[in-house]
Scaffold this motif. Structure first.
Motif, PDB file in Angstrom:
ATOM      1  N   GLU A  94       0.829  -1.213   0.000  1.00 25.28           N
ATOM      2  CA  GLU A  94       0.000   0.000   0.000  1.00 25.28           C
ATOM      3  C   GLU A  94       0.865   1.265   0.000  1.00 25.28           C
ATOM      4  OE1 GLU A  94       1.076  -1.043   4.086  1.00 25.28           O
ATOM      5  OE2 GLU A  94       0.161  -2.182   2.456  1.00 25.28           O
ATOM      6  N   ARG A  95       2.009   1.226   0.675  1.00 25.15           N
ATOM      7  CA  ARG A  95       2.901   2.396   0.709  1.00 25.15           C
ATOM      8  C   ARG A  95       3.601   2.606  -0.632  1.00 25.15           C
ATOM      9  NH1 ARG A  95       7.099   2.366   5.301  1.00 25.15           N
ATOM     10  NH2 ARG A  95       7.304   4.538   4.625  1.00 25.15           N
ATOM     11  N   LEU A 124      -0.114   3.228  -3.393  1.00 27.24           N
ATOM     12  CA  LEU A 124      -1.084   4.305  -3.140  1.00 27.24           C
ATOM     13  C   LEU A 124      -0.595   5.675  -3.607  1.00 27.24           C
ATOM     14  CD1 LEU A 124      -3.842   4.961  -2.118  1.00 27.24           C
ATOM     15  CD2 LEU A 124      -2.933   5.172   0.207  1.00 27.24           C
ATOM     16  N   PRO A 125       0.665   6.078  -3.300  1.00 25.48           N
ATOM     17  CA  PRO A 125       1.111   7.388  -3.798  1.00 25.48           C
ATOM     18  C   PRO A 125       1.145   7.463  -5.315  1.00 25.48           C
ATOM     19  CG  PRO A 125       2.946   6.156  -2.854  1.00 25.48           C
ATOM     20  CD  PRO A 125       1.703   5.432  -2.480  1.00 25.48           C
ATOM     21  N   ILE A 177      -2.408   7.932  -6.562  1.00 25.21           N
ATOM     22  CA  ILE A 177      -2.839   9.319  -6.336  1.00 25.21           C
ATOM     23  C   ILE A 177      -2.291  10.228  -7.429  1.00 25.21           C
ATOM     24  CG2 ILE A 177      -2.544  11.329  -4.821  1.00 25.21           C
ATOM     25  CD1 ILE A 177      -2.693   9.378  -2.449  1.00 25.21           C
ATOM     26  N   LEU A 236      -1.147  14.786   0.072  1.00 24.95           N
ATOM     27  CA  LEU A 236      -1.791  13.493  -0.153  1.00 24.95           C
ATOM     28  C   LEU A 236      -0.757  12.403  -0.423  1.00 24.95           C
ATOM     29  CD1 LEU A 236      -4.873  14.459  -2.384  1.00 24.95           C
ATOM     30  CD2 LEU A 236      -4.916  13.621  -0.030  1.00 24.95           C
ATOM     31  N   VAL A 237       0.222  12.712  -1.251  1.00 20.09           N
ATOM     32  CA  VAL A 237       1.274  11.733  -1.565  1.00 20.09           C
ATOM     33  C   VAL A 237       2.088  11.413  -0.319  1.00 20.09           C
ATOM     34  CG1 VAL A 237       3.397  11.345  -2.881  1.00 20.09           C
ATOM     35  CG2 VAL A 237       1.402  12.377  -3.992  1.00 20.09           C
ATOM     36  N   LEU A 274       1.177  11.666   2.892  1.00 18.35           N
ATOM     37  CA  LEU A 274       0.390  10.866   3.832  1.00 18.35           C
ATOM     38  C   LEU A 274       0.250   9.420   3.363  1.00 18.35           C
ATOM     39  CD1 LEU A 274      -2.435  13.371   4.847  1.00 18.35           C
ATOM     40  CD2 LEU A 274      -0.616  12.455   6.315  1.00 18.35           C
ATOM     41  N   SER A 275       0.106   9.216   2.059  1.00 18.36           N
ATOM     42  CA  SER A 275      -0.039   7.863   1.528  1.00 18.36           C
ATOM     43  C   SER A 275       1.228   7.033   1.738  1.00 18.36           C
ATOM     44  CB  SER A 275      -0.384   7.905   0.039  1.00 18.36           C
ATOM     45  OG  SER A 275       0.691   8.438  -0.719  1.00 18.36           O
ATOM     46  N   ILE A 276       2.378   7.707   1.782  1.00 17.83           N
ATOM     47  CA  ILE A 276       3.643   7.002   2.006  1.00 17.83           C
ATOM     48  C   ILE A 276       3.923   6.817   3.491  1.00 17.83           C
ATOM     49  CG2 ILE A 276       6.162   7.112   1.702  1.00 17.83           C
ATOM     50  CD1 ILE A 276       5.653   8.722  -0.860  1.00 17.83           C
ATOM     51  N   ILE A 314       1.730   7.266   6.266  1.00 21.23           N
ATOM     52  CA  ILE A 314       0.639   7.106   7.224  1.00 21.23           C
ATOM     53  C   ILE A 314       0.911   6.002   8.244  1.00 21.23           C
ATOM     54  CG2 ILE A 314      -0.694   5.548   5.737  1.00 21.23           C
ATOM     55  CD1 ILE A 314      -2.069   8.251   8.142  1.00 21.23           C
TER      56      ILE A 314
END
Length: 253
Positions: free
Chosen positions: A30-31, A34-35, A38, A130-131, A133-135, A137
Motif C-alpha cells: 500500500e505504501r 497508493l502514492p 494518487i 496526499l502523496v 500521507l499515503s507514504i 501514514i
C-alpha cells in the motif's frame, strides 16, 4: 478528468522496484502503490499549463560538476565521521552549508536559481500532502502509538526547516532540476528522463553504508522509487517547490 498514463518503460521500472521492495525491504504494497495511484489519478489536476520545464543542454554539464562536488563533500563528511562527532544543530548546519552551496557551481555554465520554476499553488500543495500521507501514514500511526500527536507535530515543525535547508533544496535542484531537465534537453522523453534521474538519485544513498555490495544496491531501491515519485510531481507541477516540500516531509519523521 484525464488520467495520466504510464509508458511501458515506467511499468517495467515500477514492477521491478515494487518487487525488490516487497522481498528485500519489507515496505508494504500500500505504501508503494497508493502514492503512485494518487499521482496517476489526480496529478493532471495540478499541472500548470502556463509553466514549462526548462530545457537546456548546459544543465547536463552543470549537473556533472555539481554532482561531483556534492558527492565529494558529502563523502568526506560521511567517511571521516566529521558530522558524527560532538554533534549539535549548529554544527550540523555549518557542515551542511558547503554541501548546500554546491548548487551555485551551476553558475559557471550560466545556470542560475531563477532559471527554475518555484511557484506553488494550493492545489499542488494538496497533492504533495496526499502523496506524503499515503507514504508515511503507517510510520505516523506507529509513532503516535509510542508517543503523542503533539510530539509528532513538534517533530515535524522542528525538522521541516532543517530538511528543507538540507538535503531537500540541494538534491531537488541537482536531480529534478539539473539532471532531469538536462536529459530532456538532449532528447530523452519525460518517462526515461525521470527513471534515469531516479536511479542516480537513489545511488547517492550508497554513501549511507560503509561497504559497497549488490545487497546495498537492493537496499536503496526505496530511495530510487521515491526519486521517481518526486519526479512525477515535478512533471505535473513544473515547479521545484512542491518537490522540495515533499522531500522535506518524507525526511522529517
Amino acid at each position: 478528468m484525464r488520467v495520466i498514463k504510464l509508458t511501458i518503460y515506467e511499468i517495467i521500472f515500477i514492477i521491478v522496484c515494487i518487487t525488490i521492495n516487497l522481498f528485500k525491504n519489507g515496505m508494504g504494497l500500500e505504501r508503494l502503490l497508493l502514492p503512485l495511484i494518487i499521482i496517476i489519478l489526480f496529478g493532471n489536476l495540478f499541472c500548470k499549463s502556463n509553466l514549462e520545464i526548462k530545457k537546456n543542454r548546459e544543465f547536463i554539464y552543470a549537473f556533472i560538476l555539481v554532482f561531483f562536488l556534492y558527492m565529494s563533500i558529502q563523502g568526506y563528511y560521511d567517511y571521516t565521521n566529521v558530522s558524527k562527532n560532538n554533534y549539535s544543530l549548529f554544527k550540523a548546519l555549518l557542515i551542511q552549508l558547503p554541501i548546500t552551496m554546491t548548487v551555485f557551481a551551476a553558475y559557471i555554465f550560466g545556470i542560475k536559481i531563477k532559471n527554475f520554476n518555484w511557484r506553488i499553488s494550493l492545489t499542488s500543495l494538496l497533492l504533495v500532502l496526499l502523496v506524503w500521507l499515503s507514504i508515511e501514514i503507517l510510520p505516523i500511526i506507529r509513532y503516535v502509538r509510542l508517543n503523542s500527536i503533539t510530539d509528532l507535530i513538534k517533530l515535524i515543525i522542528i525538522n521541516i526547516p532543517i530538511k528543507i535547508y538540507y538535503p531537500s533544496l540541494v538534491e531537488e535542484v541537482i536531480f529534478r532540476g539539473l539532471c532531469f531537465s538536462g536529459l530532456l534537453a538532449i532528447g530523452l522523453s519525460e518517462d526515461k528522463s525521470n527513471i534515469i534521474q531516479a536511479i542516480v538519485f537513489g545511488l547517492i544513498h550508497i554513501l549511507n553504508y560503509e561497504q559497497f555490495s549488490i545487497n546495498i544496491i537492493l537496499l536503496i531501491v526505496p530511495q530510487i522509487y521515491i526519486g521517481y515519485l518526486i519526479g512525477k510531481i515535478y512533471i505535473n507541477t513544473k515547479s521545484l517547490t512542491p518537490c522540495i516540500i515533499l522531500h522535506a516531509l518524507l525526511d522529517s519523521i
